[in-house]
Design a protein around this motif. Structure first.
Motif, PDB file in Angstrom:
ATOM      1  N   LEU A 113       0.321  -1.404  -0.232  1.00 42.94           N
ATOM      2  CA  LEU A 113       0.372  -0.589   0.241  1.00 42.94           C
ATOM      3  C   LEU A 113       0.730   1.058   0.324  1.00 42.94           C
ATOM      4  O   LEU A 113       0.370   1.895  -0.710  1.00 42.94           O
ATOM      5  N   SER A 114       2.208   0.989   0.332  1.00 42.33           N
ATOM      6  CA  SER A 114       3.031   2.288   0.614  1.00 42.33           C
ATOM      7  C   SER A 114       3.143   2.933  -0.638  1.00 42.33           C
ATOM      8  O   SER A 114       3.590   4.212  -1.357  1.00 42.33           O
ATOM      9  N   GLY A 115       4.118   1.696  -1.435  1.00 38.14           N
ATOM     10  CA  GLY A 115       4.595   1.685  -3.058  1.00 38.14           C
ATOM     11  C   GLY A 115       3.140   2.618  -3.602  1.00 38.14           C
ATOM     12  O   GLY A 115       2.899   3.731  -5.007  1.00 38.14           O
ATOM     13  N   GLN A 116       1.442   2.106  -4.110  1.00 35.55           N
ATOM     14  CA  GLN A 116       0.563   2.683  -4.253  1.00 35.55           C
ATOM     15  C   GLN A 116       0.688   4.141  -4.253  1.00 35.55           C
ATOM     16  O   GLN A 116       0.208   5.079  -4.466  1.00 35.55           O
ATOM     17  N   LEU A 117       0.620   3.948  -3.079  1.00 42.67           N
ATOM     18  CA  LEU A 117       0.450   5.603  -2.092  1.00 42.67           C
ATOM     19  C   LEU A 117       1.611   6.504  -3.300  1.00 42.67           C
ATOM     20  O   LEU A 117       1.109   7.531  -3.591  1.00 42.67           O
ATOM     21  N   GLU A 118       2.320   6.138  -3.035  1.00 42.46           N
ATOM     22  CA  GLU A 118       3.587   7.066  -2.900  1.00 42.46           C
ATOM     23  C   GLU A 118       3.815   7.224  -5.292  1.00 42.46           C
ATOM     24  O   GLU A 118       3.658   8.206  -5.017  1.00 42.46           O
ATOM     25  N   THR A 119       3.028   6.413  -5.761  1.00 43.12           N
ATOM     26  CA  THR A 119       2.481   6.614  -7.220  1.00 43.12           C
ATOM     27  C   THR A 119       1.870   7.328  -7.237  1.00 43.12           C
ATOM     28  O   THR A 119       1.889   8.840  -8.584  1.00 43.12           O
ATOM     29  N   VAL A 120       0.893   7.766  -6.472  1.00 45.78           N
ATOM     30  CA  VAL A 120      -0.375   8.817  -6.422  1.00 45.78           C
ATOM     31  C   VAL A 120       0.241  10.119  -6.330  1.00 45.78           C
ATOM     32  O   VAL A 120      -0.057  10.998  -6.974  1.00 45.78           O
ATOM     33  N   GLU A 121       0.746  10.024  -5.477  1.00 45.76           N
ATOM     34  CA  GLU A 121       1.417  11.426  -4.803  1.00 45.76           C
ATOM     35  C   GLU A 121       2.162  11.924  -5.617  1.00 45.76           C
ATOM     36  O   GLU A 121       2.255  13.051  -6.239  1.00 45.76           O
ATOM     37  N   LYS A 122       3.116  11.372  -7.030  1.00 44.84           N
ATOM     38  CA  LYS A 122       3.832  11.718  -7.654  1.00 44.84           C
ATOM     39  C   LYS A 122       3.149  12.568  -8.816  1.00 44.84           C
ATOM     40  O   LYS A 122       3.054  12.803  -9.737  1.00 44.84           O
ATOM     41  N   LYS A 123       2.535  11.912  -9.558  1.00 44.00           N
ATOM     42  CA  LYS A 123       0.878  12.432 -10.461  1.00 44.00           C
ATOM     43  C   LYS A 123       0.100  13.432  -9.872  1.00 44.00           C
ATOM     44  O   LYS A 123      -0.161  14.097 -10.382  1.00 44.00           O
ATOM     45  N   LEU A 124       0.237  13.622  -9.011  1.00 43.39           N
ATOM     46  CA  LEU A 124      -0.982  14.912  -7.998  1.00 43.39           C
ATOM     47  C   LEU A 124       0.611  15.958  -8.163  1.00 43.39           C
ATOM     48  O   LEU A 124       0.072  17.236  -8.840  1.00 43.39           O
ATOM     49  N   ALA A 125       1.832  15.541  -7.933  1.00 46.48           N
ATOM     50  CA  ALA A 125       2.483  16.834  -7.931  1.00 46.48           C
ATOM     51  C   ALA A 125       2.810  16.680  -9.147  1.00 46.48           C
ATOM     52  O   ALA A 125       2.484  17.616  -9.197  1.00 46.48           O
ATOM     53  N   ALA A 126       2.709  16.755 -10.156  1.00 44.43           N
ATOM     54  CA  ALA A 126       2.106  16.570 -11.511  1.00 44.43           C
ATOM     55  C   ALA A 126       1.897  17.788 -12.120  1.00 44.43           C
ATOM     56  O   ALA A 126       1.598  18.284 -12.955  1.00 44.43           O
ATOM     57  N   LEU A 127       1.074  16.975 -11.957  1.00 44.74           N
ATOM     58  CA  LEU A 127      -0.677  17.655 -12.963  1.00 44.74           C
ATOM     59  C   LEU A 127      -0.799  18.722 -11.767  1.00 44.74           C
ATOM     60  O   LEU A 127      -1.778  19.675 -12.459  1.00 44.74           O
ATOM     61  N   GLN A 128      -0.684  19.803 -10.887  1.00 46.46           N
ATOM     62  CA  GLN A 128      -0.814  20.801  -9.624  1.00 46.46           C
ATOM     63  C   GLN A 128       0.262  22.047 -10.015  1.00 46.46           C
ATOM     64  O   GLN A 128      -1.366  23.322 -11.301  1.00 46.46           O
ATOM     65  N   PRO A 129       0.721  21.985 -11.123  1.00 47.77           N
ATOM     66  CA  PRO A 129       1.248  24.017 -11.900  1.00 47.77           C
ATOM     67  C   PRO A 129       0.624  23.606 -13.458  1.00 47.77           C
ATOM     68  O   PRO A 129       0.360  24.961 -13.073  1.00 47.77           O
ATOM     69  N   VAL A 130      -0.080  22.694 -13.744  1.00 48.23           N
ATOM     70  CA  VAL A 130      -1.194  22.486 -14.633  1.00 48.23           C
ATOM     71  C   VAL A 130      -2.654  23.698 -14.255  1.00 48.23           C
ATOM     72  O   VAL A 130      -3.365  24.333 -14.848  1.00 48.23           O
ATOM     73  N   VAL A 131      -3.166  22.497 -13.111  1.00 45.35           N
ATOM     74  CA  VAL A 131      -4.415  23.474 -12.829  1.00 45.35           C
ATOM     75  C   VAL A 131      -3.398  24.974 -12.311  1.00 45.35           C
ATOM     76  O   VAL A 131      -5.125  25.531 -12.905  1.00 45.35           O
TER      77      VAL A 131
END
Length: 752
Positions: free
Chosen positions: A211-229
């Motif tokens: 679960l910790s690995g899956q959570l880390e992947t999702v957090e990376k995607k959110l970090a990349a999306l934040q500047p576009v938003v």
């Protein structure tokens, strides 16, 4: 604790009796059944109250009595204490009532249970032991009925051992071992439960890593999306600000258009109202001209009204002038009536005097003897009295005649005055009626500004006055109508002035509104085509909003996924923490179970064995010593076995206690009793009744030699206070004080 006194009221065979207890040894002496033991029971009741199975209220309260009490006074550690307990008979039972406790002259009222608790605390008795063992501490250390002590010698050995274990407070070790067993069983059950909880601990740890690995992947995607938003939100904000500026211009334009429409509406409404008011002014002016023509015909009627009112007012003034004399006539009439009343009073007084003289003459002429001295009345005396009374009558008669003449003259004068007053009252009434009728005509004359002259003389009769009034009534209708026309003309003229003033104001407002209309039109033209600009910008804004919505949906999906993974990880982490805590708890439980089972229980058993051995050794030594002293022979000895059962040996052979003689059984019971007293006092250090011992019939069945041994027992005890109950006269020589008790007619009392 040293007992000082006890008072019994309606307690068994006692009606009301007080008993004083000195220090030292004391004997309560008397025949069997005289009431000696009742005093001991009363002391126990005062201290502890009713005890189920040992001491009942029915057994204490005297038969036939509804209430009773026991009041006990004793000294405890230098303090004087008084306890009073009350008994009350109910329909089917005897109940304890509220009593009181006095310590150093401070009284406190308490319930039965409160008194019991306070006494236990003062005496230093363990509450749980006294409650569970039904008073064994007091019964085995201070006072034991002799038959109860003999009973413990013959009861079941195990029951006796259990009783003594509680009294010696050794029973606590058994309770500790039983409690430890319960704790061990609970620990074993808990160990099974904890083992089941921690069984899947490695699998749960692996799940947490995934679960910790899956959570880390999702957090990376959110970090990349934040500047576009952020860029999209900035562009959207710029478009929104531009749109708000255009909408503000549109709002101002709409406001100008609304103001312009309102100004046009007001101008139209003002023009309509001015046209209407000009028409109303024209009509009102025509009506005023008509009213003025009609008023010119009313001048003749006004002159007629003025002339008639002048004559009628002069006539009214002459009437009022005549009526002015009415006050003088009223005063004259009042004075004449007062004089007449005085004359009538004088006539009545003179008539009474004259009648009294006539009556005296008559009575004296008819009198033969004096009513006071009963002597005959002489004719000369009668003649003398008659002359005196005639002289009085002659003096009164002319005065009476003058008074009658004055009364008649005053009566005629009063009648004349009343006729004059009646005439004046008629004129006054006529003047009042005329003034009332003329009032509306004077008001009418004032309305037309007509002059009413008042210098003419009054030469009218009543008939002429009525004719004048009739003439005025005929002219009144025409004048009232003319008055109304005059009022209406004035109102119309006032209306014309108001409307003309309003028209001037309307014209000025209309000019201002026209200027404002021109200004608003010029300002509205300066805004250009704002609506078209808003449409273009709104389309651009909608595109940016759609792009932002798509980005936010993608972000929300990732955040939801992150929240789910975080929630699962948090729950799994909490579960792992609980399982690890359960693992630590299981390890601690294993350690505790090992310590309890292998070390603590064994240690308690050893302590219990040593304590029991020490108590047995001390008890056995004391029992052997007291028994030997009481028996006074080396041929018979006694000891106690492991179950604290007395064992008696005669010449080396054991003899059952049941086979002993009465005196030997009493000696065995008394020795057992004294040994118990000593051992318990030594074991329970808090007890404060060590200075007191009560022996109930301790010599039952004793021989003369054994009675003499009791003297040695008392000497060796060396207690500050020993109370003995016995019917043996020989015991009196062993003690310092004796109280004798006897019973007559079912009533016990002290023998002085």
């Amino acid at each position: 604790m040293l007992i000082k006194s006890v008072r019994l009221h309606n307690i068994r065979s006692y009606l009301s009796q007080g008993v004083e207890f000195p220090e030292g040894s004391l004997l309560l002496s008397g025949d069997i059944g005289s009431g000696k033991s009742t005093i001991l029971l009363a002391i126990e009741f005062a201290l502890f109250g009713i005890s189920k199975g040992l001491l009942s209220g029915e057994a204490l309260l005297r038969h036939g009595k509804q209430q009773g009490y026991v009041e006990l006074e004793f000294n405890l550690d230098g303090k004087d204490v008084v306890i009073k307990r009350n008994l009350k008979r109910l329909k089917d039972s005897v109940r304890q009532e509220e009593g009181y406790l006095v310590v150093d002259n401070i009284k406190q009222f308490c319930t039965a249970e409160e008194l019991r608790a306070r006494v236990l605390a003062m005496l230093g008795y363990p509450k749980e032991l006294l409650k569970k063992s039904k008073g064994l501490i007091y019964r085995f250390t201070v006072y034991t009925p002799q038959e109860e002590m003999k009973r413990i010698l013959f009861e079941d050995p195990q029951a006796r051992l259990d009783t003594l274990r509680r009294v010696f407070q050794i029973d606590r070790y058994r309770l500790v071992k039983e409690g430890s067993g319960v704790v061990l069983q609970a620990l074993r059950e808990k160990k099974k439960e904890l083992a089941a909880k921690t069984e899947d601990l490695p699998q749960k740890e692996e799940q947490l890593r995934q679960l910790s690995g899956q959570l880390e992947t999702v957090e990376k995607k959110l970090a990349a999306l934040q500047p576009v938003v952020g860029q999209t939100e900035k562009l959207l904000q710029q478009r929104q600000e531009s749109l708000r500026a255009l909408e503000e211009k549109a709002r101002l334009l709409n406001s100008l258009k609304s103001q312009l429409a309102a100004a046009l509406a007001v101008i139209s409404e003002k023009n309509s109202r001015m046209a209407l008011q000009e028409a109303e002014i024209s009509l009102a002016k025509r009506e005023v001209s008509s009213f003025r023509l009609q008023l010119q015909d009313s001048s003749a009627h006004v002159e007629r009204l003025s002339s008639s009112l002048s004559r009628l007012k002069a006539f009214s003034d002459s009437l009022l002038k005549d009526v002015a004399a009415k006050t003088l006539l009223d005063d004259e009439l009042l004075s004449a009536e007062q004089l007449k009343s005085d004359a009538e009073s004088q006539i009545s007084r003179l008539d009474a005097l004259k009648s009294a003289s006539e009556m005296v003459k008559q009575k004296v002429s008819e009198l033969a003897k004096c009513p006071t001295c009963f002597q005959p009345v002489a004719a000369e005396h009668k003649h003398k009295i008659a002359l005196e009374e005639n002289s009085k009558i002659n003096e009164i008669s002319p005065k009476l005649a003058d008074a009658l003449e004055r009364k008649n003259q005053l009566s005629q004068e009063i009648a004349s005055l009343k006729r004059e007053l009646n005439g004046l009252q008629a004129k006054e009434k006529l003047a009042a009626g005329l003034a009332s009728e003329l009032k509306p005509y004077f008001e009418l004359a004032a309305a037309f500004s007509a002059t009413v002259k008042t210098s003419e003389t009054a030469s009218l009769s009543v008939a002429e006055m009525q004719a004048e009034l009739a003439s005025l009534s005929a002219a009144r209708k025409q004048l009232e109508a003319a008055k109304e026309k005059r009022f209406m003309s004035a109102e119309k003229e006032r209306f014309i002035r108001q409307v003309e003033a309003g028209l001037d104001a309307f014209r000025k407002e209309a000019q201002l509104l026209e200027a404002k209309k021109a200004e608003l039109s010029a300002r509205a033209a300066s805004f250009g085509n704002v609506e078209a600009d808003i449409g273009v910008l709104q389309a651009e804004l909608d595109n940016v909003v759609k792009e932002k919505t798509a980005l936010l949906m993608q972000k929300a999906s990732l955040e939801k996924e992150k929240e789910n993974f975080s929630g699962l990880a948090r729950l799994l982490l909490e579960e792992l923490q609980k399982k690890k805590a359960a693992m630590r708890e299981m390890e601690e439980s294993n350690k505790l179970a090992y310590w309890l089972e292998e070390m603590f229980v064994s240690m308690v058993a050893v302590i219990e064995k040593h304590v029991m051995a020490k108590v047995h050794q001390e008890f056995n030594g004391l029992f052997r010593e007291w028994f030997a002293m009481l028996m006074g022979t080396e041929a018979m000895a006694a000891k106690i076995d492991d179950e604290f059962t007395p064992v008696v040996e005669v010449d080396g052979f054991e003899i059952p206690v049941e086979n002993l003689s009465g005196g030997e059984k009493t000696s065995c019971a008394l020795a057992y009793r004294l040994a118990l007293n000593k051992v318990i006092n030594n074991l329970v250090s808090t007890i404060r009744t060590k200075d007191l011992l009560i022996l109930d019939e301790p010599t039952d069945g004793f021989s003369t030699e054994q009675l003499d041994k009791l003297r040695d027992v008392l000497s060796q005890l060396q207690l500050p206070q020993v109370i003995i109950v016995s019917h043996e006269e020989r015991v009196e020589s062993f003690v310092q004080h004796v109280i004798r008790i006897e019973k007559e007619q079912h009533v016990s009392r002290l023998v002085v």
